[in-house]
Design a protein around this motif. Structure first.
Motif, PDB file in Angstrom:
ATOM      1  N   LEU A 144      -9.452  -2.561   5.597  1.00 56.09           N
ATOM      2  CA  LEU A 144      -9.115  -3.912   6.061  1.00 56.09           C
ATOM      3  C   LEU A 144      -8.911  -4.864   4.888  1.00 56.09           C
ATOM      4  N   MET A 145      -9.722  -4.692   3.839  1.00 57.90           N
ATOM      5  CA  MET A 145      -9.585  -5.540   2.655  1.00 57.90           C
ATOM      6  C   MET A 145      -8.220  -5.340   1.999  1.00 57.90           C
ATOM      7  N   VAL A 146      -7.818  -4.085   1.858  1.00 54.67           N
ATOM      8  CA  VAL A 146      -6.515  -3.796   1.249  1.00 54.67           C
ATOM      9  C   VAL A 146      -5.389  -4.346   2.111  1.00 54.67           C
ATOM     10  N   LEU A 147      -5.485  -4.144   3.432  1.00 54.88           N
ATOM     11  CA  LEU A 147      -4.462  -4.653   4.335  1.00 54.88           C
ATOM     12  C   LEU A 147      -4.356  -6.170   4.254  1.00 54.88           C
ATOM     13  N   VAL A 171      -0.990  -8.235   3.208  1.00 55.89           N
ATOM     14  CA  VAL A 171      -0.407  -9.242   4.101  1.00 55.89           C
ATOM     15  C   VAL A 171      -0.459 -10.623   3.455  1.00 55.89           C
ATOM     16  N   GLY A 172      -1.599 -10.951   2.842  1.00 58.14           N
ATOM     17  CA  GLY A 172      -1.716 -12.254   2.190  1.00 58.14           C
ATOM     18  C   GLY A 172      -0.714 -12.432   1.079  1.00 58.14           C
ATOM     19  N   GLY A 173      -0.468 -11.362   0.309  1.00 58.96           N
ATOM     20  CA  GLY A 173       0.511 -11.441  -0.766  1.00 58.96           C
ATOM     21  C   GLY A 173       1.921 -11.645  -0.263  1.00 58.96           C
ATOM     22  N   ARG A 174       2.231 -11.134   0.934  1.00 59.52           N
ATOM     23  CA  ARG A 174       3.561 -11.325   1.511  1.00 59.52           C
ATOM     24  C   ARG A 174       3.695 -12.703   2.175  1.00 59.52           C
ATOM     25  N   VAL A 175       2.635 -13.147   2.835  1.00 51.93           N
ATOM     26  CA  VAL A 175       2.696 -14.432   3.534  1.00 51.93           C
ATOM     27  C   VAL A 175       2.673 -15.594   2.550  1.00 51.93           C
ATOM     28  N   GLY A 227      -6.597 -13.470   1.083  1.00 47.31           N
ATOM     29  CA  GLY A 227      -6.772 -12.539   2.193  1.00 47.31           C
ATOM     30  C   GLY A 227      -7.912 -11.576   1.957  1.00 47.31           C
ATOM     31  N   ARG A 228      -7.952 -11.008   0.751  1.00 46.30           N
ATOM     32  CA  ARG A 228      -9.003 -10.050   0.425  1.00 46.30           C
ATOM     33  C   ARG A 228     -10.386 -10.693   0.472  1.00 46.30           C
TER      34      ARG A 228
END
Length: 226
Positions: free
Chosen positions: A148-151, A155-159, A113-114
């Motif tokens: 946005l990078m942190v978000l 999100v990527g870590g949860r998905v 994600g990042r």
């Protein structure tokens, strides 16, 4: 004002923050390259790490002070390369080596994600163009991209959390031999903590589990005496 200038500044700052550790401790980058690309001579991998760090610093300076289509194209290609390397690391259950020693655990959704957000921003900057230099508005847009990078990482870590069998095995071996300890290790692993496989995190988890077990033992002894 277009956000391109601010995005360019944020991307340049990230290049500096990633390039300096590669020059300082190329062994971490060499380890990531070896795990993802396969066995290579160690001195060549360390040299590749130093060269990559030098390239990141040179590119960051060009983004801030030079600009132009050539620099924009180099920025987009560089971040696209980072994204490709992260994808390979995820497929192989390995660390991506991003920011040297800060990501020794296996790469997963957070890294994807990042890096995906940063690669998209680099393509946008290359296509839109930007004016070299720094001003207050640009710093504001830079903060937006970093947020946005942190978000995207969260999100990527949860998905797509890391679910490497090797990491699960190490956690199981290091967890305290109690039902509560094994349950806590499983919860921490499934929660998607990307760096749960690092030695430091495993040691911290182990100490926490041992403290919990000791507290329960003391409580049981006190109850028995009462």
């Amino acid at each position: 004002m277009s956000p391109a200038q601010g995005f360019a500044l944020a991307l340049a700052a990230l290049l500096v923050s990633a390039g300096v550790p590669k020059l300082w401790r190329p062994g971490h980058v060499a380890g990531a390259l070896r795990r993802v690309l396969g066995p290579r001579p160690a001195h060549r991998l360390r040299l590749a790490g130093r060269l990559l760090g030098a390239w990141e610093l040179l590119l960051a300076a060009a983004v801030v002070f030079v600009g132009g289509r050539v620099v924009g194209a180099a920025l987009a290609v560089t971040y696209a390369g980072f994204l490709c390397f992260v994808v390979l690391a995820v497929l192989r259950g390995s660390s991506c080596g991003c920011w040297a020693s800060l990501t020794e655990g296996p790469a997963g959704g957070a890294e994807l994600g990042r890096t995906g957000v940063l690669a998209a921003a680099a393509v946008f900057v290359a296509a839109a163009g930007w004016a070299p230099g720094v001003d207050a508005a640009a710093l504001g847009w830079a903060a937006v991209l970093l947020a946005l990078m942190v978000l995207a990482a969260v999100v990527g870590g949860r998905v797509a959390p890391v679910r490497s069998r090797s990491v699960a095995g190490r956690l199981g071996r290091r967890a305290a031999p109690t039902r509560g300890g094994r349950l806590l290790a499983r919860v921490v692993f499934l929660a998607g903590f990307v760096h749960v496989g690092t030695d430091a995190e495993q040691a911290r988890l182990h100490r926490a589990l041992e403290a919990e077990q000791s507290a329960r033992s003391r409580q049981a002894a006190q109850n028995a005496r009462a």
